[in-house]
Design a protein around this motif. Structure first.
Motif, PDB file in Angstrom:
ATOM      1  N   GLN A 275      48.499 -45.542 -92.393  1.00  0.00           N
ATOM      2  CA  GLN A 275      47.701 -45.410 -91.238  1.00  0.00           C
ATOM      3  C   GLN A 275      47.758 -45.083 -90.294  1.00  0.00           C
ATOM      4  N   TRP A 276      49.275 -44.816 -89.564  1.00  0.00           N
ATOM      5  CA  TRP A 276      48.876 -44.540 -87.842  1.00  0.00           C
ATOM      6  C   TRP A 276      49.354 -43.404 -87.756  1.00  0.00           C
ATOM      7  N   ILE A 277      49.149 -42.131 -88.601  1.00  0.00           N
ATOM      8  CA  ILE A 277      49.711 -41.161 -88.630  1.00  0.00           C
ATOM      9  C   ILE A 277      48.382 -40.602 -88.948  1.00  0.00           C
ATOM     10  N   GLU A 278      47.416 -41.550 -89.800  1.00  0.00           N
ATOM     11  CA  GLU A 278      45.911 -41.249 -89.197  1.00  0.00           C
ATOM     12  C   GLU A 278      45.919 -40.275 -87.975  1.00  0.00           C
ATOM     13  N   ALA A 279      44.900 -41.970 -87.798  1.00  0.00           N
ATOM     14  CA  ALA A 279      44.700 -42.739 -86.169  1.00  0.00           C
ATOM     15  C   ALA A 279      45.262 -41.273 -85.366  1.00  0.00           C
ATOM     16  N   THR A 280      46.512 -41.430 -85.542  1.00  0.00           N
ATOM     17  CA  THR A 280      47.183 -39.974 -84.185  1.00  0.00           C
ATOM     18  C   THR A 280      46.574 -38.895 -84.564  1.00  0.00           C
ATOM     19  N   VAL A 281      46.292 -38.256 -85.531  1.00  0.00           N
ATOM     20  CA  VAL A 281      46.355 -37.013 -85.209  1.00  0.00           C
ATOM     21  C   VAL A 281      44.623 -36.893 -84.917  1.00  0.00           C
ATOM     22  N   ARG A 282      43.685 -38.038 -85.817  1.00  0.00           N
ATOM     23  CA  ARG A 282      42.712 -37.794 -84.928  1.00  0.00           C
ATOM     24  C   ARG A 282      42.443 -38.082 -83.489  1.00  0.00           C
ATOM     25  N   GLU A 283      42.718 -38.209 -83.025  1.00  0.00           N
ATOM     26  CA  GLU A 283      43.129 -38.112 -81.271  1.00  0.00           C
ATOM     27  C   GLU A 283      42.775 -36.941 -81.038  1.00  0.00           C
ATOM     28  N   CYS A 284      43.949 -36.219 -81.044  1.00  0.00           N
ATOM     29  CA  CYS A 284      43.479 -34.651 -80.798  1.00  0.00           C
ATOM     30  C   CYS A 284      44.060 -33.690 -82.540  1.00  0.00           C
ATOM     31  N   PRO A 285      42.940 -33.681 -83.430  1.00  0.00           N
ATOM     32  CA  PRO A 285      43.328 -33.079 -84.324  1.00  0.00           C
ATOM     33  C   PRO A 285      43.747 -31.712 -84.215  1.00  0.00           C
ATOM     34  N   GLU A 286      42.844 -30.956 -83.160  1.00  0.00           N
ATOM     35  CA  GLU A 286      43.399 -29.339 -82.964  1.00  0.00           C
ATOM     36  C   GLU A 286      44.672 -29.516 -82.898  1.00  0.00           C
ATOM     37  N   GLN A 287      45.584 -30.283 -82.505  1.00  0.00           N
ATOM     38  CA  GLN A 287      46.822 -29.688 -82.645  1.00  0.00           C
ATOM     39  C   GLN A 287      47.946 -30.357 -83.380  1.00  0.00           C
ATOM     40  N   TYR A 288      47.298 -30.701 -84.266  1.00  0.00           N
ATOM     41  CA  TYR A 288      48.279 -31.167 -85.278  1.00  0.00           C
ATOM     42  C   TYR A 288      48.762 -29.797 -86.382  1.00  0.00           C
ATOM     43  N   LEU A 289      49.530 -29.551 -87.093  1.00  0.00           N
ATOM     44  CA  LEU A 289      49.847 -28.580 -87.636  1.00  0.00           C
ATOM     45  C   LEU A 289      49.564 -28.390 -89.204  1.00  0.00           C
ATOM     46  N   TRP A 290      48.590 -28.186 -89.216  1.00  0.00           N
ATOM     47  CA  TRP A 290      47.736 -28.015 -89.999  1.00  0.00           C
ATOM     48  C   TRP A 290      47.757 -27.136 -91.498  1.00  0.00           C
ATOM     49  N   ALA A 291      48.664 -25.666 -91.472  1.00  0.00           N
ATOM     50  CA  ALA A 291      49.589 -24.954 -91.596  1.00  0.00           C
ATOM     51  C   ALA A 291      50.425 -25.586 -93.251  1.00  0.00           C
ATOM     52  N   HIS A 292      50.730 -26.734 -92.715  1.00  0.00           N
ATOM     53  CA  HIS A 292      52.120 -27.861 -93.830  1.00  0.00           C
ATOM     54  C   HIS A 292      50.724 -28.149 -95.331  1.00  0.00           C
ATOM     55  N   ARG A 293      51.884 -27.556 -96.744  1.00  0.00           N
ATOM     56  CA  ARG A 293      51.036 -27.989 -97.561  1.00  0.00           C
ATOM     57  C   ARG A 293      50.979 -29.688 -97.824  1.00  0.00           C
ATOM     58  N   ARG A 294      50.249 -30.291 -97.246  1.00  0.00           N
ATOM     59  CA  ARG A 294      50.589 -31.680 -96.655  1.00  0.00           C
ATOM     60  C   ARG A 294      50.183 -32.527 -98.557  1.00  0.00           C
ATOM     61  N   PHE A 295      49.432 -32.075 -98.962  1.00  0.00           N
ATOM     62  CA  PHE A 295      49.191 -32.360-100.304  1.00  0.00           C
ATOM     63  C   PHE A 295      49.806 -31.844-101.768  1.00  0.00           C
ATOM     64  N   LYS A 296      50.624 -31.273-101.348  1.00  0.00           N
ATOM     65  CA  LYS A 296      51.212 -29.886-102.225  1.00  0.00           C
ATOM     66  C   LYS A 296      51.620 -31.335-103.537  1.00  0.00           C
ATOM     67  N   SER A 297      52.786 -32.146-103.648  1.00  0.00           N
ATOM     68  CA  SER A 297      52.627 -33.095-105.037  1.00  0.00           C
ATOM     69  C   SER A 297      51.410 -34.167-104.956  1.00  0.00           C
ATOM     70  N   ARG A 298      51.492 -33.964-106.440  1.00  0.00           N
ATOM     71  CA  ARG A 298      50.656 -34.156-106.878  1.00  0.00           C
ATOM     72  C   ARG A 298      51.020 -35.413-108.023  1.00  0.00           C
ATOM     73  N   PRO A 299      50.345 -36.875-108.119  1.00  0.00           N
ATOM     74  CA  PRO A 299      50.574 -37.953-108.945  1.00  0.00           C
ATOM     75  C   PRO A 299      50.686 -37.256-110.399  1.00  0.00           C
ATOM     76  N   PRO A 300      51.096 -37.998-110.923  1.00  0.00           N
ATOM     77  CA  PRO A 300      51.250 -37.469-112.150  1.00  0.00           C
ATOM     78  C   PRO A 300      49.370 -37.142-113.059  1.00  0.00           C
ATOM     79  N   GLY A 301      49.054 -35.723-113.333  1.00  0.00           N
ATOM     80  CA  GLY A 301      48.023 -36.173-114.187  1.00  0.00           C
ATOM     81  C   GLY A 301      46.779 -35.839-113.144  1.00  0.00           C
ATOM     82  N   GLU A 302      47.299 -35.783-112.049  1.00  0.00           N
ATOM     83  CA  GLU A 302      46.084 -34.764-110.747  1.00  0.00           C
ATOM     84  C   GLU A 302      46.122 -33.363-111.202  1.00  0.00           C
ATOM     85  N   VAL A 303      44.788 -33.016-110.780  1.00  0.00           N
ATOM     86  CA  VAL A 303      44.609 -31.327-110.341  1.00  0.00           C
ATOM     87  C   VAL A 303      45.751 -30.945-108.631  1.00  0.00           C
TER      88      VAL A 303
END
Length: 313
Positions: A275-303
């Motif tokens: 929750q803190w990460i999301e709020a902080t990133v929303r303050e200046c999203p253009e400066q965040y490192l979006w090139a990382h595959r943040r959602f690479k790992s998925r729960p079992p069964g998810e695409v």
């Protein structure tokens, strides 16, 4: 880890091209700050057009995290993000080579009293940070105020690893680089009252994580922040940095330590962190490192979420 030392092998011909590139970067880095910002933005434009895989990952992350924005808004944000990444290349060089007095003029630091109080109380501190494009220069500017240790992964190129570590440690003369997997070393330092930079916002795999929401998506979130705080008897202080507009430098903020942390539940702690990460990133999203595959790992069964961003063979 031992402090970096020059080695004769760095004079080998296989390093000559890197020496040439570093020399050119050093020369360019002598230009005025605002000029470097402009050059960095131009570099970012080139990266936007040519770095196809990073472009795809960053675009996909913005689609996932900002579905409420129009495609045009996300495209503008993506362009600004690449501009910020281009600037970060020169900020890295600034933090390595600029005189400390020149670098210090760019810093606007808030919340140092929290570190001072922790030091007086003999408490170790986990500086909970994020992977913003200003990461390198933010750590350098804070290191001029207090000695900050950091988690470190050795670079595969010996010469680049030497230059990078020497550049970083000149701001932290008594700092200690901790191997990323050295859990015991991390805990030992915290118990002796050290301050350690640590970022829990990347995907390190499902084995050492639990899945909790981030931008409304189940994200593999490391439990290490709670573990380190508990075993190291340390405080957790959020630390943010932001590049200011119009070449006015950087705002660094050490926030008050988290209360009731760690709790009795890793899941609650990880949700609180996200929750803190999301709020902080929303303050200046253009400066965040979006090139990382943040959602690479998925729960079992998810695409999988990056099927269209695979590396080319």
């Amino acid at each position: 880890m031992d402090s970096p030392h020059f080695r004769v092998v760095f004079l080998h011909w296989r390093f000559w091209l890197l020496w040439l590139g570093l020399g050119m970067l050093w020369l360019i880095n002598q230009l005025p700050y605002r000029v470097l910002l402009t050059i960095g933005r131009l570099l970012g434009v080139g990266m936007y057009r040519m770095a196809s895989n990073r472009h795809c990952i960053a675009r996909r992350n913005l689609e996932l995290c900002f579905p409420e924005k129009s495609s045009g808004e996300r495209k503008r944000l993506l362009k600004e993000n690449f501009a910020s990444t281009g600037i970060a290349f020169f900020e890295m060089a600034m933090s390595w080579w600029w005189p400390k007095s020149r670098l210090e003029r760019l810093a606007h630091v808030e919340g140092l009293e929290h570190l001072k109080q922790a030091h007086l109380n003999g408490k170790g501190v986990i500086l909970m940070a994020l992977h913003f494009t200003t990461l390198e220069i933010g750590a350098a500017l804070l290191g001029q105020k207090y000695t900050i240790d950091g988690m470190y992964r050795e670079h595969s190129n010996l010469l680049f690893d030497f230059i990078q570590r020497r550049g970083r440690e000149r701001h932290n003369l008594n700092s200690i680089a901790v191997e990323r997997n050295d859990v015991r070393g991390m805990i030992k330092l915290l118990r002796t009252g050290r301050f350690i930079w640590y970022a829990p916002d990347q995907d390190y795999g499902a084995k050492q994580s639990i899945f909790v929401p981030l931008f409304g998506i189940k994200a593999a979130t490391v439990k290490s922040t709670s573990t380190f705080a508990r075993l190291g008897k340390a405080l957790v202080m959020p630390f943010t940095q932001k590049r200011l507009t119009n070449g006015n430098g950087y705002c660094l903020v050490i926030h008050p330590p988290l209360t009731n942390f760690p709790s009795e539940s890793d899941e609650i702690d990880c949700m609180r962190i996200n929750q803190w990460i999301e709020a902080t990133v929303r303050e200046c999203p253009e400066q965040y490192l979006w090139a990382h595959r943040r959602f690479k790992s998925r729960p079992p069964g998810e695409v999988k979420l990056y099927e269209k961003c695979r590396h080319k063979p």
